[in-house]
Design an enzyme around this catalytic site. Structure first.
Site, PDB file in Angstrom:
ATOM      1  N   GLU A  76     -21.139 -35.827 -49.208  1.00  0.00           N
ATOM      2  CA  GLU A  76     -21.244 -34.277 -49.039  1.00  0.00           C
ATOM      3  C   GLU A  76     -22.787 -33.962 -49.148  1.00  0.00           C
ATOM      4  O   GLU A  76     -23.423 -33.179 -48.136  1.00  0.00           O
ATOM      5  CB  GLU A  76     -20.597 -33.306 -49.852  1.00  0.00           C
ATOM      6  CG  GLU A  76     -20.456 -31.826 -49.694  1.00  0.00           C
ATOM      7  CD  GLU A  76     -20.141 -31.341 -48.324  1.00  0.00           C
ATOM      8  OE1 GLU A  76     -19.789 -32.166 -47.624  1.00  0.00           O
ATOM      9  OE2 GLU A  76     -20.623 -30.272 -48.068  1.00  0.00           O
ATOM     10  N   LYS A  78     -25.101 -32.408 -46.074  1.00  0.00           N
ATOM     11  CA  LYS A  78     -25.701 -31.127 -46.053  1.00  0.00           C
ATOM     12  C   LYS A  78     -27.142 -31.421 -45.878  1.00  0.00           C
ATOM     13  O   LYS A  78     -28.005 -30.689 -44.972  1.00  0.00           O
ATOM     14  CB  LYS A  78     -25.642 -30.530 -47.489  1.00  0.00           C
ATOM     15  CG  LYS A  78     -24.344 -29.970 -47.844  1.00  0.00           C
ATOM     16  CD  LYS A  78     -24.012 -28.714 -47.105  1.00  0.00           C
ATOM     17  CE  LYS A  78     -23.057 -28.821 -46.109  1.00  0.00           C
ATOM     18  NZ  LYS A  78     -21.660 -29.124 -45.959  1.00  0.00           N
ATOM     19  N   CYS A  82     -17.636 -22.095 -28.468  1.00  0.00           N
ATOM     20  CA  CYS A  82     -18.418 -21.041 -27.758  1.00  0.00           C
ATOM     21  C   CYS A  82     -17.730 -19.968 -28.528  1.00  0.00           C
ATOM     22  O   CYS A  82     -16.616 -19.780 -29.152  1.00  0.00           O
ATOM     23  CB  CYS A  82     -18.323 -20.825 -26.359  1.00  0.00           C
ATOM     24  SG  CYS A  82     -18.998 -22.397 -25.486  1.00  0.00           S
ATOM     25  N   TRP A 123     -22.284 -23.205 -26.542  1.00  0.00           N
ATOM     26  CA  TRP A 123     -22.647 -24.326 -27.006  1.00  0.00           C
ATOM     27  C   TRP A 123     -22.272 -25.313 -25.984  1.00  0.00           C
ATOM     28  O   TRP A 123     -21.008 -25.453 -25.733  1.00  0.00           O
ATOM     29  CB  TRP A 123     -21.848 -24.433 -28.231  1.00  0.00           C
ATOM     30  CG  TRP A 123     -22.019 -25.913 -29.084  1.00  0.00           C
ATOM     31  CD1 TRP A 123     -23.272 -26.197 -29.900  1.00  0.00           C
ATOM     32  CD2 TRP A 123     -21.484 -27.306 -28.957  1.00  0.00           C
ATOM     33  NE1 TRP A 123     -23.208 -27.249 -30.306  1.00  0.00           N
ATOM     34  CE2 TRP A 123     -22.237 -28.063 -29.575  1.00  0.00           C
ATOM     35  CE3 TRP A 123     -20.454 -27.596 -28.065  1.00  0.00           C
ATOM     36  CZ2 TRP A 123     -21.801 -29.665 -29.769  1.00  0.00           C
ATOM     37  CZ3 TRP A 123     -20.201 -29.029 -28.284  1.00  0.00           C
ATOM     38  CH2 TRP A 123     -20.990 -29.958 -28.981  1.00  0.00           C
ATOM     39  N   ASN A 165     -14.190 -20.561 -23.617  1.00  0.00           N
ATOM     40  CA  ASN A 165     -14.660 -21.375 -24.640  1.00  0.00           C
ATOM     41  C   ASN A 165     -13.309 -22.390 -24.573  1.00  0.00           C
ATOM     42  O   ASN A 165     -12.275 -22.479 -24.669  1.00  0.00           O
ATOM     43  CB  ASN A 165     -13.874 -20.586 -26.115  1.00  0.00           C
ATOM     44  CG  ASN A 165     -14.263 -21.451 -27.255  1.00  0.00           C
ATOM     45  OD1 ASN A 165     -14.792 -22.544 -27.125  1.00  0.00           O
ATOM     46  ND2 ASN A 165     -13.468 -21.305 -28.479  1.00  0.00           N
ATOM     47  N   GLY A 166     -13.892 -23.815 -24.428  1.00  0.00           N
ATOM     48  CA  GLY A 166     -13.180 -24.874 -24.564  1.00  0.00           C
ATOM     49  C   GLY A 166     -13.620 -25.744 -23.451  1.00  0.00           C
ATOM     50  O   GLY A 166     -14.762 -25.827 -23.053  1.00  0.00           O
ATOM     51  N   GLU A 172     -27.646 -32.389 -42.252  1.00  0.00           N
ATOM     52  CA  GLU A 172     -27.286 -31.368 -41.396  1.00  0.00           C
ATOM     53  C   GLU A 172     -28.199 -30.086 -41.000  1.00  0.00           C
ATOM     54  O   GLU A 172     -28.454 -29.697 -39.932  1.00  0.00           O
ATOM     55  CB  GLU A 172     -25.874 -30.769 -41.944  1.00  0.00           C
ATOM     56  CG  GLU A 172     -25.258 -29.805 -40.785  1.00  0.00           C
ATOM     57  CD  GLU A 172     -23.879 -29.369 -41.609  1.00  0.00           C
ATOM     58  OE1 GLU A 172     -23.674 -29.455 -42.796  1.00  0.00           O
ATOM     59  OE2 GLU A 172     -23.286 -28.683 -40.792  1.00  0.00           O
ATOM     60  N   LYS A 199     -20.205 -24.083 -35.417  1.00  0.00           N
ATOM     61  CA  LYS A 199     -19.267 -23.709 -36.658  1.00  0.00           C
ATOM     62  C   LYS A 199     -18.116 -24.752 -36.340  1.00  0.00           C
ATOM     63  O   LYS A 199     -17.605 -25.646 -37.448  1.00  0.00           O
ATOM     64  CB  LYS A 199     -19.238 -22.643 -37.046  1.00  0.00           C
ATOM     65  CG  LYS A 199     -18.421 -22.429 -38.289  1.00  0.00           C
ATOM     66  CD  LYS A 199     -18.964 -22.466 -39.494  1.00  0.00           C
ATOM     67  CE  LYS A 199     -18.513 -22.094 -40.876  1.00  0.00           C
ATOM     68  NZ  LYS A 199     -18.713 -23.157 -42.061  1.00  0.00           N
ATOM     69  N   HIS A 201     -24.861 -54.271 -52.905  1.00  0.00           N
ATOM     70  CA  HIS A 201     -24.390 -54.899 -52.011  1.00  0.00           C
ATOM     71  C   HIS A 201     -25.277 -54.572 -50.477  1.00  0.00           C
ATOM     72  O   HIS A 201     -24.550 -55.092 -49.598  1.00  0.00           O
ATOM     73  CB  HIS A 201     -23.082 -54.572 -51.705  1.00  0.00           C
ATOM     74  CG  HIS A 201     -22.087 -55.195 -53.020  1.00  0.00           C
ATOM     75  ND1 HIS A 201     -21.866 -56.313 -53.140  1.00  0.00           N
ATOM     76  CD2 HIS A 201     -21.610 -54.599 -53.852  1.00  0.00           C
ATOM     77  CE1 HIS A 201     -21.058 -56.546 -54.194  1.00  0.00           C
ATOM     78  NE2 HIS A 201     -21.000 -55.386 -54.733  1.00  0.00           N
ATOM     79  N   ARG A 252     -21.003 -20.169 -33.571  1.00  0.00           N
ATOM     80  CA  ARG A 252     -19.974 -20.855 -32.950  1.00  0.00           C
ATOM     81  C   ARG A 252     -20.829 -21.444 -31.632  1.00  0.00           C
ATOM     82  O   ARG A 252     -20.309 -22.384 -31.111  1.00  0.00           O
ATOM     83  CB  ARG A 252     -18.946 -20.067 -32.135  1.00  0.00           C
ATOM     84  CG  ARG A 252     -17.974 -19.427 -33.261  1.00  0.00           C
ATOM     85  CD  ARG A 252     -16.809 -18.566 -32.670  1.00  0.00           C
ATOM     86  NE  ARG A 252     -15.967 -19.410 -31.710  1.00  0.00           N
ATOM     87  CZ  ARG A 252     -15.017 -19.988 -32.428  1.00  0.00           C
ATOM     88  NH1 ARG A 252     -14.758 -19.773 -33.828  1.00  0.00           N
ATOM     89  NH2 ARG A 252     -14.019 -20.742 -31.480  1.00  0.00           N
TER      90      ARG A 252
HETATM   91  O1  M6R Z   1     -13.437 -25.974 -39.917  1.00  0.00           O
HETATM   92  P1  M6R Z   1     -13.181 -27.324 -40.610  1.00  0.00           P
HETATM   93  O2  M6R Z   1     -13.172 -27.365 -42.011  1.00  0.00           O
HETATM   94  O3  M6R Z   1     -12.268 -28.080 -39.714  1.00  0.00           O
HETATM   95  O4  M6R Z   1     -14.652 -27.987 -39.937  1.00  0.00           O
HETATM   96  C1  M6R Z   1     -14.751 -29.603 -40.314  1.00  0.00           C
HETATM   97  C2  M6R Z   1     -16.204 -29.543 -39.971  1.00  0.00           C
HETATM   98  O5  M6R Z   1     -16.583 -29.533 -38.682  1.00  0.00           O
HETATM   99  C3  M6R Z   1     -17.042 -29.133 -40.898  1.00  0.00           C
HETATM  100  O6  M6R Z   1     -16.662 -29.297 -42.397  1.00  0.00           O
HETATM  101  C4  M6R Z   1     -18.511 -29.515 -40.801  1.00  0.00           C
HETATM  102  O7  M6R Z   1     -18.398 -30.966 -41.124  1.00  0.00           O
HETATM  103  C5  M6R Z   1     -19.647 -28.698 -41.597  1.00  0.00           C
HETATM  104  N1  M6R Z   1     -20.423 -28.127 -40.758  1.00  0.00           N
HETATM  105  C6  M6R Z   1     -20.225 -29.355 -42.322  1.00  0.00           C
HETATM  106  O8  M6R Z   1     -21.181 -28.658 -42.964  1.00  0.00           O
END
Ligand code: M6R
Length: 624
Positions: A497, A501, A2, A84, A110-111, A504, A619, A520, A37
């Site tokens: 990756e 993306k 959060c 969140w 937050n937590g 996501e 994030k 395979h 966040r």
């Molecule tokens: O802040 P961090 O790099 O530790 O975060 C790791 C992942 O949560 C972050 O890379 C996440 O996978 C991204 N949203 C991907 O785009």
């Protein structure tokens, strides 16, 4: 997961109506910069004349901004929160701030409080009335209990002695409008020192328009900001009540870095920042006069690093993919065994480590709970620990023995882009440095790598000129339900990756696969409606990837190839070709990922997705 902001200010209560500059507006504006966040509900509270006024709204922050329009709570002190959800659905009752039974104390959190149920049952028996399903609410009731006999700071300290889990909290008292309290355990919290006003926040961008002077609250610290006179006093104690020193740092980021600056989305802005941030990051670790790598931060550790016999990279999500590139680079340049572990697995896997193991954590935020736990587990086993991180003063940087910063600037979009390319930049240059220590890299090869690295930002610029063409591909394939991404060696992490993306932000199912693994199993998926994005740049595995593309084409699959400029042959095979400039294979992931980022971005835009704040995500994953 959060976002928290708090302010105590000597501005006129309610601010200047003409400029809308009161504490209420500072809270709303700060939450806007923290919205990445968490964005399922939000709330603010301000204290004035011994009473709280609060506003909450479900949904994105725009709902709260709307709710306060013409009706902004006033006061010289306040708290804000963007949520969140972990415990309890997104609703106004569950949105923060939460209040004591008698509405004399307000709190944001937050937590996750892991033992909240036991505490809640006990407090309920003592007569406390709960208004939400959250774990958070028990904290404010605990503070209320102690506040009957103790001043604010001591009540907070006694309350948090009961808590297990993770928390960053902000607390205010209706009848003490000059006291703002913050505390943290395993969740980030900073204090910003402004001009006759003091802030607390989960992250730097929230307070950048007002100050660059910050105190990074350390683990198990509580801060009391006393604003009784214009020179605000910050008193920091630890959870045992002992006074702690407080160190003020100056942040290098500017407020513009956390704004969209004319781009429709942060993600697009951040993709387009990549030439600049890769340049800054690489130049920081390069001596451009001698074309050599330099890591002054590692000089004191050179002896220990030379003795390393194994490297383990730990990370999550996109940073995990950067770690995979790191593995290829370290194995090739340093000739050492290298493992890459999901931080979430590593911490529970009883890893075999000793003082000759180097554990490297890669993280943009420096706050990812699993990555932080992994670095702590490594430390406990006496391994050498190093962080590659983008956020100064973040938790991971405090726990690692040494930190190499990436210079990506604030990354606001949930989808990580510029952090990824700067992480790869840093990890490759670190590999070259370690290889020099081990004498597995010749001066000639070092110089050549450095020259190629310095040429990279201009090449990224060139790839970015393909933006419109990639948008056309996105238009063509936006309605497909599945995507496959394939590659080999250094570009295999980009297959993962690219798929991440796409999933996501566009919510289209996508998988990344080793090109050589297609036969395979996954080849069975291929038909004439199924697109495969194949990374087939010039390298010693080029011919192998070409064979894999041919297998897909033989099943009538659609192939979009990411290829090296001037590759005429691939045009005879693939349905679409996106060309990137030639660069050594080791650096190629920094170029080949750009079209993948843009393809996901444009697909998401065309599907009407919420690009910067995709559903169900946030994030920083500061909970397990
Ligand atoms: O802040 P961090 O790099 O530790 O975060 C790791 C992942 O949560 C972050 O890379 C996440 O996978 C991204 N949203 C991907 O785009």
């Amino acid at each position: 997961m959060c976002g928290i902001i708090g302010v105590v200010s000597h501005r006129p209560v309610g601010g200047d109506p003409a400029t809308n500059s009161g504490v209420g507006q500072i809270l709303i504006d700060g939450l806007k910069r923290l919205e990445y966040r968490g964005y399922d509900s939000a709330g603010i509270v301000l204290a004035d004349k011994g009473r709280f006024t609060s506003k909450k709204a479900t949904g994105k922050l725009s709902a709260l901004s709307q709710a306060v329009k013409g009706n902004m709570p006033v006061g010289n002190i306040g708290l804000g929160h963007t949520r969140w959800a972990t415990h309890g659905a997104p609703s106004c009752d569950n949105a923060h701030p939460h209040f004591a039974c008698d509405n004399s104390i307000a709190l944001v959190h937050n937590g996750v409080i892991e033992n909240y149920q036991t505490i809640k049952t006990k407090l309920a028996k003592e007569g406390h009335k709960f208004r939400s399903e959250t774990d958070t609410e028990i904290i404010v009731h605990l503070i209320e209990k102690y506040h009957k006999h103790h001043p604010p700071l001591e009540s907070v300290r006694r309350a948090i002695e009961h808590l297990e889990g993770s928390f960053a909290i902000g607390v205010i008292f209706a009848k003490k409008p000059n006291i703002l309290i913050a505390a943290r355990l395993n969740s980030p919290m900073i204090i910003g020192l402004g001009d006759k006003e003091t802030f607390l926040a989960s992250d730097i961008p929230a307070i950048l328009p007002y100050t660059k002077k910050v105190i990074y609250l350390a683990e198990e610290q509580i801060a009391e900001i006393d604003a009784s006179n214009s020179a605000h006093r910050v008193n920091i104690i630890n959870f045992k009540g002992r006074k702690q020193p407080c160190q003020v740092s100056t942040v290098a980021w500017d407020a513009a870095g956390a704004e969209k600056e004319g781009y429709p989305h942060f993600m697009l802005k951040e993709i387009f920042e990549q030439p600049a941030v890769v340049r800054t990051t690489s130049r920081y670790y390069l001596d451009t006069k001698t074309n050599t790598v330099k890591f002054p931060a590692l000089t004191g550790m050179a002896k220990q690093l030379s003795a390393v016999n194994r490297i383990v990279l730990v990370a999550c999500g996109t940073a995990y993919h950067a770690s995979l590139v790191g593995k290829y680079a370290m194995e090739e340049l340093c000739r050492l065994p290298v493992e890459v572990a999901y931080a979430s697995e590593f911490r529970y896997a009883l890893p075999v480590l000793d003082k000759r193991t180097l554990v490297i954590a890669i993280s943009q935020s420096g706050e990812t709970a699993d990555t932080l736990a992994a670095i702590r587990a490594a430390k406990a086993k006496k391994a050498l620990t190093l962080a590659i991180c983008n956020v100064l003063g973040s938790s991971i940087t405090r726990d690692a023995m040494v930190t190499l910063y990436t210079f990506a600037g604030p990354e606001v979009s949930v989808a990580s882009t510029k952090a990824y390319t700067t992480q790869i930049t840093a990890v490759i240059l670190l590999s070259a440095y370690l290889a020099k220590l081990r004498r597995t890299l010749t001066p000639k090869d070092e110089k050549s790598l450095v020259r190629e690295m310095l040429a990279l930002p201009d090449k990224i610029e060139k790839v970015l000129t393909l933006n419109d063409m990639i948008a056309d591909y996105a238009d063509k394939y936006k309605d497909v339900t599945n995507f496959m991404y394939i590659a080999r060696r250094y570009n295999l992490p980009n297959a993962f990756e690219g798929a991440l993306k796409m999933k996501e932000i566009s919510y289209t199912h996508a998988e990344g696969y080793g090109a050589g693994e297609m036969e395979h199993g996954p080849l069975a998926l291929v038909d004439d409606t199924f697109p495969t994005v194949a990374i087939a740049v010039k390298s010693n595995v080029y011919d192998k990837v070409i064979s894999n593309i041919q297998m897909v084409k033989a099943r009538k699959g659609i192939v979009i190839a990411i290829a090296t400029e001037g590759d005429k042959f691939i045009r005879t095979l693939a349905d679409g070709v996106i060309e990137v400039p030639e660069t050594p294979e080791i650096l190629s992931p920094i170029l080949t990922v750009i079209p993948l980022q843009l393809l996901a971005y444009h697909t998401a835009v065309k599907k009407g997705r919420d690009v910067d704040q995709p559903r169900n995500l946030a994030k920083s994953v500061t909970v397990e």
